[in-house]
Every structure is written in structure tokens, then in C-alpha cells.
Design an enzyme around this catalytic site. Structure first.
Site: not given
Ligand code: NDP
Ligand code: 8X3
Length: 254
Positions: A11, A36, A86, A139, A152, A156, A187-188
Site C-alpha cells: 500500500a 516502507r 497487491n 498481470s 516475473y 504472475k 507507478t514505481e
Molecule cells: P509499485 O512499485 O508502485 O508498488 C509495489 C508495492 O509492493 C509497493 O507498495 C511495495 O512497498 C510493495 N512491496 C514490494 N515488495 C514487498 C514486500 N516484500 N513486502 C511488502 N510489500 C512489498 O508498483 P505497482 O503498484 O505497479 O505494483 C503493484 C502490483 O501490480 C505488483 O504486484 C506488480 O507486479 C503488479 N503489476 C504492475 C503493473 C505495472 O505495469 N505497473 C502491471 C501489472 C501488474 P515497499 O517497497 O514499501 O515494501
Molecule cells: C507489469 C506489466 O508488461 O511490464 O506486470 O510486465 S509488464
């Protein structure tokens, strides 16, 4: 709609933070988890007055920590109605024969095992109450291959199939399971994938209008707000700037 207790992993940024904002608007009770603490504290402050929020510094890879945190939620937060699995990440885009094995381990430990742990610890309460919803963030990478997607995408694909198998196990209960499969979203995510290289990260989205975290949050909100007898199994969404490619063909004559 009835106030729900919603646990969001990951989150602290991206989809997870956007989901927290949208669920807070509706006055839900939120448990927000991530490694974090500072962004979680900032979110808690931002959303104060809209929703009751409990934050947990948590690494989902740590099975005992997940057990401890989810087993000791404060009064009022203990009965999770919605678990949004998530937390996740991609690391690197190298071909399989060149990757750093630690990166593969981290993705498996987070995207697969962390999601398993959270699910396993939350599920018995949902089954006992005969209500609840597990929403897993998969994903497009779990369905469609691309060079460098190796582990990765594999993690998924696990999320998709695990979600379907969960629903099979839960048939006869009113516990719902959904897998949401977004494509490219800004996003990040890419900053993490490219280990802080802002230029490489920016190039992913250059000249496109990618999905936003808010697009995904609205989708999650739609899924959980369907009538209780409706289970959305899988839902894939992409930016209008993204589609599939043809099969790649390697030609020896160049
Ligand atoms: P961000 O990097 O913005 O967010 C990822 C979140 O996951 C952060 O809040 C991070 O928090 C948390 N996280 C990572 N590792 C851990 C851990 N070991 N324990 C707890 N929390 C963790 O990316 P997104 O919001 O884009 O990603 C969210 C989800 O969506 C992921 O599962 C990603 O694979 C998926 N996704 C993303 C896509 C994209 O293109 N952006 C597309 C499809 C799916 P912290 O570092 O503080 O722990
Ligand atoms: C994130 C989308 O295309 O970067 O799950 O793998 S992609």
C-alpha cells in the site's frame, strides 16, 4: 454500501496506495501493509477523517512476520472482508541465461510466496464467516510472454492459476476470488525493475498513455462492489497504447 475491512499489501505506492484512497473515500476500514513505513504514515495522515486506518510495516516474504501481523490485528480490524494481494515487483529485464539469480528468488518470494502466506492466514476467517473476497493482482505478463519477462511472467501466471484454484476450493462458500491482470501502468514499478534508473524507467512509458494506478484502483473497486453472488474470475485491462505482437521469427539469413 456496508463498511468493509480491507487489507492491502503493497500500500506504500502505486496500485496499493490508489486503492487505499478509493476505499477510504467510501469510509471503509483499512489495514495497509508494506515494508516502507514513511509512505504508509503519510497515507494514514492524508486519509485521516475519511477512514479508520491501521498500518503495518511488513515484508510479505517473511512468513512468521505475516503470521504475527495478521494474527494480532487490533480490535475492529481483525475480520478481513477483502484481501488485496497487491505487493509485488519485477526485477531486471535480462534474458534468462544472464539474470541475477537473487532477482529471481526475490520475485518468487514476494509475488508467489508472500501472496500465498497472506492468503493462507486470512482465508480461514473468511470461510468461517462465509464471506470475503481475495483480490489478487496478476498481470498481462502472466498470460503473454515477452523477452526478459521470464520469472516475473512466471510468477504472475502462478497468480492467475492460484486464483482459479482457490475459487475451486471455495466452491460452496460465499468467499470470492478475483485475479486482475493489468498491462503497462505507470507507478514505481519500472523504477524498481530497473533498480532506480529513472531514464530506463521513463522510456517504458515514453510516447504512450499508460494505465494509471487510479485506473487499476477503480477496477478493483468495481470488482469488490459487485453483488455478493457475482464472482469476477479474471479481468485483464490494458492501455489503448498497448496490444499484442506477432510471433517472433529468427531468420538465419538476417
Ligand atoms: P509499485 O512499485 O508502485 O508498488 C509495489 C508495492 O509492493 C509497493 O507498495 C511495495 O512497498 C510493495 N512491496 C514490494 N515488495 C514487498 C514486500 N516484500 N513486502 C511488502 N510489500 C512489498 O508498483 P505497482 O503498484 O505497479 O505494483 C503493484 C502490483 O501490480 C505488483 O504486484 C506488480 O507486479 C503488479 N503489476 C504492475 C503493473 C505495472 O505495469 N505497473 C502491471 C501489472 C501488474 P515497499 O517497497 O514499501 O515494501
Ligand atoms: C507489469 C506489466 O508488461 O511490464 O506486470 O510486465 S509488464
Amino acid at each position: 454500501m456496508k463498511v468493509q475491512t480491507i487489507l492491502i499489501t503493497g500500500a506504500s505506492s502505486g496500485f496499493g496506495a490508489a486503492c487505499a484512497r478509493i476505499f477510504a473515500e467510501e469510509g471503509n476500514r483499512l489495514v495497509l501493509a508494506a515494508r516502507r513505513i514513511d509512505p504508509l504514515l503519510a497515507l494514514q495522515e492524508e486519509l485521516a477523517g475519511k477512514a479508520e486506518i491501521h498500518i503495518i510495516p511488513l515484508d510479505v516474504r517473511d512468513r512468521e512476520a505475516v503470521h504475527g501481523a495478521l494474527g494480532s490485528l487490533p480490535a475492529g480490524f481483525g475480520e478481513i472482508d477483502v484481501l488485496l494481494n497487491n505487493a509485488g515487483l519485477a526485477l531486471g529485464l535480462e534474458p534468462a541465461h544472464q539474470v541475477n539469480l537473487d532477482d529471481w528468488d526475490t520475485m518468487v518470494d514476494t509475488n508467489i510466496k508472500g501472496l500465498m502466506y497472506c492468503t493462507r492466514f486470512v482465508l480461514p476467517g473468511m470461510v468461517a464467516r462465509n464471506r470475503g473476497h481475495i483480490v489478487n493482482i496478476g498481470s498481462t505478463a502472466g498470460a503473454w510472454p515477452y523477452p526478459g519477462g521470464n520469472v516475473y511472467g512466471g510468477t504472475k501466471a502462478f497468480v492467475t492459476q492460484f486464483s482459479r484454484n482457490l475459487r475451486s476450493d471455495l466452491l460452496g462458500t460465499r468467499v470470492r476470488v478475483t485475479c486482475i491482470q493489468p498491462g503497462m501502468a505507470e507507478t514505481e514499478f519500472s523504477r524498481v525493475r530497473f533498480k532506480g534508473d529513472e531514464q530506463l524507467a521513463a522510456r517504458v512509458y515514453q510516447g504512450t498513455e499508460p494505465l494509471t494506478a487510479e485506473d487499476v484502483a477503480e477496477t478493483v473497486n468495481w470488482v469488490v462492489s459487485r453483488p455478493a453472488h457475482v464472482n469476477i474470475n479474471t479481468l485483464e485491462l490494458m492501455s489503448i497504447h498497448q496490444s499484442w505482437g506477432p510471433f517472433a521469427v529468427y531468420r538465419e539469413d538476417g
